[in-house]
Write a protein that holds these residues in place. Structure first.
Motif, short mmCIF file in Angstrom:
data_model
loop_
_atom_site.label_atom_id
_atom_site.label_comp_id
_atom_site.label_asym_id
_atom_site.label_seq_id
_atom_site.Cartn_x
_atom_site.Cartn_y
_atom_site.Cartn_z
N MET A 1 0.82 -1.22 0.00
CA MET A 1 0.00 0.00 0.00
C MET A 1 0.85 1.26 0.00
O MET A 1 0.38 2.34 -0.34
CB MET A 1 -0.94 -0.01 1.21
CG MET A 1 -2.06 1.02 1.14
SD MET A 1 -3.02 0.96 -0.40
CE MET A 1 -3.72 -0.69 -0.33
N SER A 2 2.13 1.12 0.38
CA SER A 2 3.00 2.29 0.26
C SER A 2 3.13 2.74 -1.19
O SER A 2 3.33 3.91 -1.47
CB SER A 2 4.37 1.98 0.85
OG SER A 2 4.97 0.89 0.17
N ASP A 3 3.01 1.78 -2.13
CA ASP A 3 3.06 2.14 -3.54
C ASP A 3 1.91 3.07 -3.91
O ASP A 3 2.05 3.93 -4.77
CB ASP A 3 3.01 0.88 -4.42
CG ASP A 3 4.29 0.07 -4.33
OD1 ASP A 3 5.31 0.63 -3.88
OD2 ASP A 3 4.26 -1.11 -4.69
N LEU A 4 0.77 2.88 -3.25
CA LEU A 4 -0.39 3.74 -3.53
C LEU A 4 -0.08 5.18 -3.16
O LEU A 4 -0.50 6.11 -3.85
CB LEU A 4 -1.60 3.23 -2.74
CG LEU A 4 -2.94 3.89 -3.07
CD1 LEU A 4 -3.36 3.59 -4.49
CD2 LEU A 4 -4.00 3.41 -2.09
N LEU A 5 0.67 5.39 -2.09
CA LEU A 5 1.01 6.75 -1.69
C LEU A 5 1.98 7.41 -2.65
O LEU A 5 2.08 8.63 -2.69
CB LEU A 5 1.60 6.75 -0.27
CG LEU A 5 0.65 6.35 0.85
CD1 LEU A 5 1.31 6.54 2.20
CD2 LEU A 5 -0.66 7.13 0.79
N ARG A 6 2.69 6.60 -3.43
CA ARG A 6 3.61 7.14 -4.42
C ARG A 6 3.04 7.03 -5.83
O ARG A 6 3.77 7.16 -6.81
CB ARG A 6 4.94 6.39 -4.36
CG ARG A 6 5.68 6.56 -3.04
CD ARG A 6 7.12 6.04 -3.14
NE ARG A 6 7.14 4.61 -3.38
CZ ARG A 6 7.20 3.68 -2.42
NH1 ARG A 6 7.23 4.06 -1.16
NH2 ARG A 6 7.24 2.40 -2.72
N SER A 7 1.74 6.81 -5.92
CA SER A 7 1.10 6.58 -7.21
C SER A 7 1.31 7.76 -8.16
O SER A 7 1.18 8.93 -7.77
CB SER A 7 -0.40 6.35 -7.02
OG SER A 7 -1.05 6.24 -8.26
N ALA A 8 1.64 7.44 -9.41
CA ALA A 8 1.82 8.48 -10.42
C ALA A 8 0.49 9.00 -10.93
O ALA A 8 0.42 10.07 -11.52
CB ALA A 8 2.64 7.93 -11.59
N HIS A 9 -0.58 8.24 -10.71
CA HIS A 9 -1.90 8.70 -11.16
C HIS A 9 -2.75 9.06 -9.95
O HIS A 9 -2.51 8.56 -8.84
CB HIS A 9 -2.59 7.61 -11.99
CG HIS A 9 -3.15 6.49 -11.17
ND1 HIS A 9 -2.38 5.42 -10.77
CD2 HIS A 9 -4.40 6.26 -10.68
CE1 HIS A 9 -3.13 4.58 -10.07
NE2 HIS A 9 -4.35 5.06 -10.00
N PRO A 10 -3.75 9.93 -10.12
CA PRO A 10 -4.60 10.32 -8.99
C PRO A 10 -5.33 9.11 -8.43
O PRO A 10 -5.89 8.29 -9.17
CB PRO A 10 -5.58 11.32 -9.60
CG PRO A 10 -4.94 11.77 -10.87
CD PRO A 10 -4.13 10.62 -11.36
#
Length: 284
Positions: A1-10
């Motif tokens: 879920m840390s990847d979600l915080l660094r997501s390139a898309h909204p």
């Protein structure tokens, strides 16, 4: 879920109210089958997270006990987790957050920003999960009495900074924190619009920002019909989409909405236009 915080898309967070009295769809998804079906459908339509809540926070709403709140949300969370739907838990209670994390959610969305329950920071820190800290001044029964500001953006920014500092002091990692200006929570229409117009001042805190304007009353007041009455809740989705795109264009990390498909479609068009987020431009 840390990847979600660094997501390139909204990030799109879909609202799932498992309550009888929420302002927009209270009672519609109170049953287990209806709630699970709607959660799965929102994920299919493009929700990166389904935000499950068991206590209404509309202005004037009374509180429910933690046992009732947990009884509403936990069966839904377990079913959605089994279906592979990523979720957040919309709660101000540490006990409900802990149970929801154990049942399958991966994000805590706390509208009190940690103020309602002093144990929330410990729960989040131990879980290592993202924590959405919303600007908050009091529970729903009295929050509109607290909507007094000299400069709403400066005061919300400073109060959010305090909530972040408390979270960090509790052991929550900085890269797990998301902020939310709390539109409609101890805010009047003019406050919500000022916060929308000046989002970069909040983004300057350096944390991902969740923007949650969906179907709120200030949009209804803005869209008054010829007879002078405010636009009803079910007719505010176009305005919600407009505010969501504006927020993302200003640099917001994500938006919390009821109409997932319409929002995801609008953001896809925005992304295809090649227009970068303003925060990204500033960072460059």
């Amino acid at each position: 879920m840390s990847d979600l915080l660094r997501s390139a898309h909204p990030v799109v967070m879909g609202v799932l109210n498992v309550t009888p009295d929420s302002f927009s769809d209270g009672g519609r998804y109170a049953g287990l089958d209806a709630a699970v079906g709607h959660g799965i459908e929102m994920h299919r339509q493009g929700a990166d997270l389904v935000d499950v809540g068991g206590e209404s926070t509309r202005p004037g709403a009374g509180r429910v006990d933690p046992e009732t709140e947990a009884r509403r949300v936990l069966p839904v969370i377990r079913e959605l987790a089994a279906a592979g739907v990523p979720m957040s838990i919309d709660t101000t209670r540490a006990s409900v957050a802990a149970a929801a994390l154990a049942a399958g959610v991966s994000v805590v969305n706390d509208v009190s920003g940690g103020l309602a329950d002093p144990d929330m920071g410990k729960v989040v820190a131990e879980a290592g999960c993202p924590w959405v800290l919303m600007h908050w001044r009091g529970h729903a029964e009295r929050m509109q009495d607290l909507a007094t500001y000299r400069d709403v953006v400066a005061e919300v920014r400073d109060e959010l900074r305090q909530r972040v500092d408390e979270a960090l002091a509790a052991g929550v990692a900085a890269d797990r924190i998301v902020i939310d200006p709390g539109l409609g929570f101890a805010k009047r229409a003019e406050h919500n619009l000022q916060l929308t117009a000046r989002l970069p001042e909040l983004l300057a805190l350096g944390y991902p920002l969740l923007f949650a304007a969906s179907r709120k009353s200030y949009l209804g007041s803005l869209l008054r019909g010829a007879d002078g009455t405010a636009r009803p809740v079910g007719e505010r989705d176009a305005a919600t989409i407009a505010t969501s795109v504006l927020a993302v264009a200003a640099g917001s990390w994500g938006v919390r909405v009821h109409d997932v498909r319409g929002t995801a479609d609008a953001l896809a068009v925005w992304a295809a236009s090649g227009r970068p987020r303003l925060a990204a431009e500033g960072a460059a």
